[in-house]
Design a protein around this motif. Structure first.
Motif, PDB file in Angstrom:
ATOM      1  N   VAL A 156       0.825  -1.213   0.000  1.00 22.51           N
ATOM      2  CA  VAL A 156       0.000   0.000   0.000  1.00 22.51           C
ATOM      3  C   VAL A 156       0.858   1.260   0.000  1.00 22.51           C
ATOM      4  CG1 VAL A 156      -1.734   1.301   1.267  1.00 22.51           C
ATOM      5  CG2 VAL A 156      -1.916  -1.176   1.126  1.00 22.51           C
ATOM      6  N   SER A 157       1.779   1.382   0.946  1.00 21.33           N
ATOM      7  CA  SER A 157       2.580   2.609   1.070  1.00 21.33           C
ATOM      8  C   SER A 157       4.003   2.352   1.550  1.00 21.33           C
ATOM      9  CB  SER A 157       1.892   3.580   2.036  1.00 21.33           C
ATOM     10  OG  SER A 157       0.660   3.994   1.544  1.00 21.33           O
ATOM     11  N   GLY A 158       4.557   1.199   1.250  1.00 23.63           N
ATOM     12  CA  GLY A 158       5.919   0.920   1.670  1.00 23.63           C
ATOM     13  C   GLY A 158       5.960   0.386   3.105  1.00 23.63           C
ATOM     14  N   PRO A 159       7.135   0.416   3.750  1.00 25.06           N
ATOM     15  CA  PRO A 159       8.445   0.867   3.278  1.00 25.06           C
ATOM     16  C   PRO A 159       8.931   0.104   2.047  1.00 25.06           C
ATOM     17  CG  PRO A 159       8.467   0.489   5.657  1.00 25.06           C
ATOM     18  CD  PRO A 159       7.206  -0.101   5.127  1.00 25.06           C
ATOM     19  N   ILE A 160       9.877   0.698   1.317  1.00 27.28           N
ATOM     20  CA  ILE A 160      10.393   0.087   0.096  1.00 27.28           C
ATOM     21  C   ILE A 160      11.557  -0.825   0.474  1.00 27.28           C
ATOM     22  CG2 ILE A 160      11.309   0.506  -2.210  1.00 27.28           C
ATOM     23  CD1 ILE A 160      10.070   3.316  -2.044  1.00 27.28           C
ATOM     24  N   MET A 161      11.261  -2.084   0.664  1.00 24.82           N
ATOM     25  CA  MET A 161      12.257  -3.064   1.076  1.00 24.82           C
ATOM     26  C   MET A 161      13.046  -3.553  -0.138  1.00 24.82           C
ATOM     27  SD  MET A 161      11.540  -6.584   3.207  1.00 24.82           S
ATOM     28  CE  MET A 161      10.749  -7.424   1.827  1.00 24.82           C
ATOM     29  N   ILE A 254      12.212  -2.776   9.547  1.00 24.19           N
ATOM     30  CA  ILE A 254      12.778  -1.795   8.618  1.00 24.19           C
ATOM     31  C   ILE A 254      12.409  -0.402   9.109  1.00 24.19           C
ATOM     32  CG2 ILE A 254      12.747  -0.916   6.257  1.00 24.19           C
ATOM     33  CD1 ILE A 254      12.242  -3.714   5.289  1.00 24.19           C
ATOM     34  N   GLU A 255      13.417   0.370   9.474  1.00 22.93           N
ATOM     35  CA  GLU A 255      13.182   1.718   9.984  1.00 22.93           C
ATOM     36  C   GLU A 255      12.941   2.668   8.824  1.00 22.93           C
ATOM     37  OE1 GLU A 255      15.007   4.512  13.497  1.00 22.93           O
ATOM     38  OE2 GLU A 255      16.416   3.388  12.242  1.00 22.93           O
ATOM     39  N   ASN A 256      11.844   3.421   8.890  1.00 23.27           N
ATOM     40  CA  ASN A 256      11.509   4.341   7.809  1.00 23.27           C
ATOM     41  C   ASN A 256      11.551   5.801   8.245  1.00 23.27           C
ATOM     42  OD1 ASN A 256      10.945   4.458   5.049  1.00 23.27           O
ATOM     43  ND2 ASN A 256       8.738   4.586   5.358  1.00 23.27           N
ATOM     44  N   PHE A 257      11.526   6.045   9.548  1.00 29.10           N
ATOM     45  CA  PHE A 257      11.608   7.407  10.085  1.00 29.10           C
ATOM     46  C   PHE A 257      12.555   7.403  11.282  1.00 29.10           C
ATOM     47  CE2 PHE A 257       7.709   7.511   7.727  1.00 29.10           C
ATOM     48  CZ  PHE A 257       7.601   8.815   7.261  1.00 29.10           C
ATOM     49  N   ASP A 258      13.380   8.433  11.370  1.00 26.28           N
ATOM     50  CA  ASP A 258      14.332   8.547  12.468  1.00 26.28           C
ATOM     51  C   ASP A 258      14.290   9.973  13.035  1.00 26.28           C
ATOM     52  OD1 ASP A 258      16.366   8.130  14.300  1.00 26.28           O
ATOM     53  OD2 ASP A 258      17.974   8.350  12.823  1.00 26.28           O
ATOM     54  N   HIS A 259      13.137  10.331  13.591  1.00 27.92           N
ATOM     55  CA  HIS A 259      12.927  11.627  14.238  1.00 27.92           C
ATOM     56  C   HIS A 259      13.434  12.780  13.368  1.00 27.92           C
ATOM     57  CE1 HIS A 259      12.818   8.705  17.565  1.00 27.92           C
ATOM     58  NE2 HIS A 259      11.842   9.478  17.991  1.00 27.92           N
ATOM     59  N   TYR A 261      12.254  15.667  12.753  1.00 23.68           N
ATOM     60  CA  TYR A 261      12.101  17.023  13.270  1.00 23.68           C
ATOM     61  C   TYR A 261      13.162  17.392  14.295  1.00 23.68           C
ATOM     62  CZ  TYR A 261       7.809  17.672  10.689  1.00 23.68           C
ATOM     63  OH  TYR A 261       6.902  17.808   9.666  1.00 23.68           O
ATOM     64  N   ALA A 262      14.059  16.465  14.581  1.00 27.13           N
ATOM     65  CA  ALA A 262      15.226  16.781  15.407  1.00 27.13           C
ATOM     66  C   ALA A 262      16.425  17.148  14.542  1.00 27.13           C
ATOM     67  CB  ALA A 262      15.575  15.598  16.304  1.00 27.13           C
ATOM     68  N   SER A 263      16.222  17.261  13.242  1.00 32.65           N
ATOM     69  CA  SER A 263      17.309  17.562  12.310  1.00 32.65           C
ATOM     70  C   SER A 263      17.732  19.021  12.400  1.00 32.65           C
ATOM     71  CB  SER A 263      16.869  17.238  10.873  1.00 32.65           C
ATOM     72  OG  SER A 263      16.453  15.897  10.749  1.00 32.65           O
ATOM     73  N   ARG A 264      18.881  19.313  11.752  1.00 26.30           N
ATOM     74  CA  ARG A 264      19.420  20.674  11.756  1.00 26.30           C
ATOM     75  C   ARG A 264      19.508  21.267  10.354  1.00 26.30           C
ATOM     76  NH1 ARG A 264      24.618  19.357  15.416  1.00 26.30           N
ATOM     77  NH2 ARG A 264      24.471  17.481  14.131  1.00 26.30           N
ATOM     78  N   SER A 265      18.949  20.576   9.368  1.00 19.04           N
ATOM     79  CA  SER A 265      18.947  21.092   7.999  1.00 19.04           C
ATOM     80  C   SER A 265      17.890  20.339   7.208  1.00 19.04           C
ATOM     81  CB  SER A 265      20.319  20.908   7.344  1.00 19.04           C
ATOM     82  OG  SER A 265      20.610  19.526   7.166  1.00 19.04           O
ATOM     83  N   ILE A 266      17.523  20.875   6.051  1.00 22.30           N
ATOM     84  CA  ILE A 266      16.566  20.200   5.181  1.00 22.30           C
ATOM     85  C   ILE A 266      17.171  18.901   4.657  1.00 22.30           C
ATOM     86  CG2 ILE A 266      15.097  20.443   3.154  1.00 22.30           C
ATOM     87  CD1 ILE A 266      14.444  22.420   5.364  1.00 22.30           C
ATOM     88  N   SER A 267      18.466  18.929   4.341  1.00 22.48           N
ATOM     89  CA  SER A 267      19.142  17.719   3.852  1.00 22.48           C
ATOM     90  C   SER A 267      19.053  16.597   4.874  1.00 22.48           C
ATOM     91  CB  SER A 267      20.613  18.024   3.536  1.00 22.48           C
ATOM     92  OG  SER A 267      20.732  19.056   2.590  1.00 22.48           O
ATOM     93  N   GLU A 268      19.354  16.931   6.139  1.00 21.16           N
ATOM     94  CA  GLU A 268      19.294  15.915   7.194  1.00 21.16           C
ATOM     95  C   GLU A 268      17.864  15.453   7.420  1.00 21.16           C
ATOM     96  OE1 GLU A 268      20.400  15.292  11.945  1.00 21.16           O
ATOM     97  OE2 GLU A 268      20.805  17.218  10.964  1.00 21.16           O
ATOM     98  N   PHE A 269      16.916  16.386   7.327  1.00 18.69           N
ATOM     99  CA  PHE A 269      15.510  16.030   7.510  1.00 18.69           C
ATOM    100  C   PHE A 269      15.111  14.921   6.544  1.00 18.69           C
ATOM    101  CE2 PHE A 269      11.008  16.449   6.522  1.00 18.69           C
ATOM    102  CZ  PHE A 269      10.421  16.599   7.777  1.00 18.69           C
ATOM    103  N   TYR A 270      15.500  15.053   5.288  1.00 18.23           N
ATOM    104  CA  TYR A 270      15.088  14.046   4.301  1.00 18.23           C
ATOM    105  C   TYR A 270      15.986  12.822   4.281  1.00 18.23           C
ATOM    106  CZ  TYR A 270      11.135  16.655   2.779  1.00 18.23           C
ATOM    107  OH  TYR A 270       9.908  17.274   2.764  1.00 18.23           O
ATOM    108  N   ARG A 271      17.055  12.827   5.043  1.00 13.18           N
ATOM    109  CA  ARG A 271      17.766  11.571   5.302  1.00 13.18           C
ATOM    110  C   ARG A 271      17.071  10.777   6.405  1.00 13.18           C
ATOM    111  NH1 ARG A 271      22.454  14.858   4.585  1.00 13.18           N
ATOM    112  NH2 ARG A 271      22.707  15.100   6.841  1.00 13.18           N
ATOM    113  N   ARG A 272      16.249  11.464   7.211  1.00 12.97           N
ATOM    114  CA  ARG A 272      15.549  10.815   8.318  1.00 12.97           C
ATOM    115  C   ARG A 272      14.073  10.577   8.007  1.00 12.97           C
ATOM    116  NH1 ARG A 272      17.235  12.556  13.927  1.00 12.97           N
ATOM    117  NH2 ARG A 272      19.455  12.994  13.898  1.00 12.97           N
ATOM    118  N   TRP A 273      13.536  11.256   7.000  1.00  7.94           N
ATOM    119  CA  TRP A 273      12.119  11.166   6.642  1.00  7.94           C
ATOM    120  C   TRP A 273      11.952  10.154   5.507  1.00  7.94           C
ATOM    121  CZ3 TRP A 273       7.484  13.776   8.069  1.00  7.94           C
ATOM    122  CH2 TRP A 273       6.415  13.606   7.205  1.00  7.94           C
ATOM    123  N   HIS A 274      11.038   9.196   5.673  1.00  4.49           N
ATOM    124  CA  HIS A 274      10.777   8.191   4.638  1.00  4.49           C
ATOM    125  C   HIS A 274      12.111   7.680   4.089  1.00  4.49           C
ATOM    126  CE1 HIS A 274       8.742   5.754   1.921  1.00  4.49           C
ATOM    127  NE2 HIS A 274       7.948   6.627   1.316  1.00  4.49           N
TER     128      HIS A 274
END
Length: 458
Positions: A156-161, A254-259, A261-274
């Motif tokens: 339906v919506s992943g995660p993409i294994m 399979i971890e798909n999110f790693d907090h 909103y605790a990131s310090r940049s947009i780049s880091e945010f999308y390394r932790r989001w989905h």
């Protein structure tokens, strides 16, 4: 039945499936899971089940052609060229299928986009490329490949294994403790979806009903932050439910999110989001284009392509393209200019992220560009064009009604809360809390229609 937070799934499909799955011998579990996945999809999308089956057969056949050219430890140039050609043909066909259905959804009827098609196609592309790279260690049987493509917790919506993450060689471990850990994750995800995301969805729906031109600037910002939390707990909740189901069935978590909103940049945010989607774009688009080990001009081009595709992937409207373009621009600016400053001053990075990300989610949320302009006029009233708010005190009412959900959401965004749960997850108080969350979620589901997961039709 397509929603994990539906009573039909929780009290009909899932109990019956689990009883059969754990009663049969281990060698038959994959067959039961494959049949159950087909039934799950057929009930939710009966019109598209044949398209799903055709894509499965085509991808297995193309992968098998590559495997037939694998003979010998050292492949000849002819074998390499033929294998690469097979992979390209398969990927082109997969992309054509996705593009065709996306086109039908845009120009004919949105209902013509099969549920979870993008996730399904991305797994198929991953399968083809990993076969070419010889990262799939043994030739899959049809049953194994079909199961990888269609597993109902992920279709339906992943995660993409990735295929090699699945243990499709039959060497998975089953046990009561693993089942319990998976069920805990499922309950936490259910609570995030039903008790947080669905409640916050009412706030956003209220703002749409009132009309963006009528809300005050404080309420506009309140709504932007509320939508950000709503999307996060909707999708993180789904991912935990999907991963919890997989753990219950004997697969690894399979971890798909790693907090994020605790990131310090947009780049880091999308390394932790989905994370599985981000890793997919990194491994199958960004790195093949050249990654970051190239000249600045090429780096900008690579990032622009990735984020343009990300925007198109997420939806059919022009706002999604704008959303992807804005994020791509911000990440390029971080890479080239101020990213190091954000990393050196963590507080500045956190403030920057928490101010910018909700604005990007507003672009993501509002498909009508005129309404999007009105909302930004409300967020930044000095720009003009939005008119005068009908009720300047509306923020008081809505903050009173939704403050408890904001507080709960903010607490769950803090990594220390998750660490506390991991450390004490077997404590009787935690177990009792999870039981309470489960039955409270059931109560809310039974007393309301519920909201579908926001990523169902990607």
């Amino acid at each position: 039945m397509v929603s994990f937070s539906s009573l039909e799934f929780l009290f009909r499909f899932l109990p019956v499936f689990l009883m059969i799955y754990f009663v049969v011998p281990n060698k038959l579990k994959d067959i039961v899971l494959l049949i159950g996945s087909i039934i799950f999809y057929a009930v939710g999308e009966p019109v598209f089940i044949l398209a799903l089956a055709a894509a499965t057969l085509m991808n297995y056949w193309m992968g098998t052609k590559m495997w037939k050219l694998n003979e010998g430890f050292q492949l000849s140039d002819w074998q390499k060229k033929r294998r690469k050609r097979c992979m390209i043909e398969a990927v082109v066909l997969d992309v054509a299928i996705l593009a065709a259905f996306k086109g039908l959804a845009i120009f004919v009827d949105n209902r013509l986009l099969p549920m979870g098609l993008s996730f399904y196609i991305f797994k198929m592309i991953s399968y083809q490329v990993d076969t070419l790279r010889r990262e799939i260690w043994s030739k899959p049987k049809f049953q194994q490949a079909a199961l990888y493509f269609t597993m109902f917790p992920q279709v339906v919506s992943g995660p993409i294994m990735r295929y090699n993450e699945g243990g499709f060689d039959g060497k998975r471990e089953y046990g009561l403790q693993q089942f319990e850990e998976g069920f805990k994750l499922f309950v936490i995800g259910l609570g995030m979806k039903v008790l947080l995301a669905d409640r916050l969805a009412i706030l956003w729906n209220d703002l749409q009903m009132i009309g963006f031109q009528s809300i005050s600037t404080p309420l506009a910002w309140f709504g932007a932050f509320g939508y950000s939390l709503r999307l996060y707990f909707d999708f993180w909740g789904y991912s935990l439910m999907a991963s919890g189901l997989m753990v219950m069935l004997g697969f690894d978590f399979i971890e798909n999110f790693d907090h994020p909103y605790a990131s310090r940049s947009i780049s880091e945010f999308y390394r932790r989001w989905h994370m599985t989607l981000g890793n997919w774009f990194r491994d199958y688009v960004y790195i093949p284009l050249g990654g970051s080990r190239c000249r600045k001009g090429r780096l900008i081009f690579n990032l622009a392509i990735v984020w343009l595709l990300t925007g198109i992937w997420h939806g059919n409207g022009l706002n999604y393209v704008i959303w992807g373009a804005v994020l791509g621009l911000l990440i390029i600016l971080e890479k080239l200019f101020y990213g190091k400053i954000l990393n050196k001053v963590p507080v500045l990075g956190n403030i920057y992220l928490l101010a910018v990300i909700p604005l990007t989610w507003v672009i993501f949320a509002i498909t009508d560009l005129q309404q999007l302009g009105i909302y930004f006029g409300r967020l930044f009233p000095l720009t003009g064009g939005a008119g005068i708010a009908v009720n300047q005190q509306d923020i008081i009412k809505y903050s009173q009604n939704y403050s408890v959900y904001f507080i709960a959401g903010i607490l769950l965004c803090i990594p220390a809360v998750s660490e506390f749960y991991k450390k004490h997850r077997n404590h009787p108080v935690i177990i009792m809390a999870l039981v309470f969350i489960f039955w409270l979620s059931i109560y809310f589901l039974s007393s309301s229609a519920g909201n579908p997961f926001m990523y169902l039709n990607f």
